[in-house]
Design a protein around this motif. Structure first.
Motif, mmCIF file in Angstrom:
data_model
loop_
_atom_site.group_PDB
_atom_site.id
_atom_site.type_symbol
_atom_site.label_atom_id
_atom_site.label_comp_id
_atom_site.label_asym_id
_atom_site.label_seq_id
_atom_site.Cartn_x
_atom_site.Cartn_y
_atom_site.Cartn_z
ATOM 1 N N LEU A 1 0.856 -1.181 0.000
ATOM 2 C CA LEU A 1 0.000 0.000 0.000
ATOM 3 C C LEU A 1 0.889 1.227 0.000
ATOM 4 N N ASN A 2 0.823 1.966 -1.082
ATOM 5 C CA ASN A 2 1.548 3.228 -1.157
ATOM 6 C C ASN A 2 0.801 4.246 -0.337
ATOM 7 N N ARG A 3 1.374 4.665 0.780
ATOM 8 C CA ARG A 3 0.646 5.540 1.689
ATOM 9 C C ARG A 3 0.351 6.895 1.077
ATOM 10 N N ARG A 4 1.169 7.318 0.123
ATOM 11 C CA ARG A 4 0.887 8.600 -0.493
ATOM 12 C C ARG A 4 -0.415 8.545 -1.290
ATOM 13 N N ALA A 5 -0.866 7.302 -1.606
ATOM 14 C CA ALA A 5 -2.127 7.154 -2.328
ATOM 15 C C ALA A 5 -3.310 6.949 -1.379
ATOM 16 N N ALA A 6 -3.028 6.918 -0.060
ATOM 17 C CA ALA A 6 -4.096 6.730 0.908
ATOM 18 C C ALA A 6 -5.027 7.941 0.909
ATOM 19 N N ARG A 7 -6.251 7.690 1.241
ATOM 20 C CA ARG A 7 -7.244 8.762 1.242
ATOM 21 C C ARG A 7 -6.852 9.877 2.201
ATOM 22 N N ARG A 8 -6.883 11.105 1.718
ATOM 23 C CA ARG A 8 -6.573 12.266 2.536
ATOM 24 C C ARG A 8 -7.868 13.006 2.832
#
Length: 256
Positions: free
Chosen positions: A133-140
């Motif tokens: 899971l690329n955290r930069r792609a996590a929902r903001r």
């Protein structure tokens, strides 16, 4: 058998605050199956001495380990459970954070017997696949306008209280004037930041500055975007934040 391994300069045993949660079912990680890529990820964890959180079936609390060595040719790796306890036989779920930007998760099954002469270490084969899971792609989540969302902390004798613009499971975004963020540099560690996420949620976490981006706005003039990743956050607080992020908090809007 080839006993050549990558030697690791070990850090101390992991602490409870190093534990990370499993990848949530509502997220969309990608699958990594290339043995070279898997070996590279495991080697990165080993070289950094990062904690690996281990979830045995039926356990209330996870175990903590570090990767002692990696042999990408066999391929296998060795886990060190020093400071925790040995895992039970059966299936285990392994989760680790890589560089603050990605989360790695995989499953393995075995007897998990200790190695001869190394009572807290176990041998493990490379997993066939890993979830990444690329955290930069996590929902903001963007904070509502007019509500008090702030980050307060002390750094080198100076007190900071900066508006918090958005947040995710991996970190927070702050906004400041150039004067307000004086003393902040990329890579700077912030200990014990108090994050006020509205009237209902306050978190205490260690942060690392990952981004400083100057920009201008018509109303506020020169501003600096300060992107921070979570360097340390308790597992309980991480789970609270995960529920908060995934509970459908509305995007930026005017507060009523």
């Amino acid at each position: 058998m080839n006993d050549t391994v990558i030697a690791i300069a070990r850090k101390g045993p992991p602490k409870p605050a190093d534990a990370v949660t499993r990848i949530g079912g509502n997220l969309e990680p990608h699958e990594m199956r290339d043995p070279f890529d898997i070996g590279e990820a495991l080697t990165t964890l080993a070289e950094r001495g990062d904690a690996v959180t281990v979830f045995p079936a039926g356990y209330v609390e996870p175990l903590l380990a570090r990767i002692e060595s990696v042999d990408p040719e066999l391929p296998h790796f060795v886990l060190d459970f020093t400071g925790s306890e040995m895992p039970p036989s059966g299936k285990l779920v392994f989760v680790a954070s890589i560089g603050g930007n990605a989360k790695l998760q995989f499953e393995l099954e075995g007897d998990w017997r200790a190695l001869d002469g190394r009572p807290m270490m176990v041998h493990a084969e490379f997993p066939e696949s890993c979830l990444v899971l690329n955290r930069r792609a996590a929902r903001r989540i963007e904070t509502p306008v007019g509500v008090n969302y702030t980050a307060s902390f002390a750094l080198q004798g100076r007190q900071y209280e900066l508006p918090l613009y958005d947040f995710s499971q991996s970190g927070v975004g702050l906004r400041a004037t150039p004067d307000q963020c004086f003393g902040l540099t990329v890579g700077k560690k912030i200990t014990g930041a108090r994050l006020e996420l509205g009237p209902a949620l306050t978190l205490i976490a260690d942060l690392e500055v990952r981004l400083l981006r100057p920009f201008k706005t018509f109303l506020l003039g020169e501003q600096v975007q300060v992107g921070c990743s979570f360097a340390s956050i308790s597992m309980q607080m991480q789970q609270t934040l995960e529920r908060f992020v995934t509970s459908g908090v509305p995007e930026r809007r005017a507060a009523r």
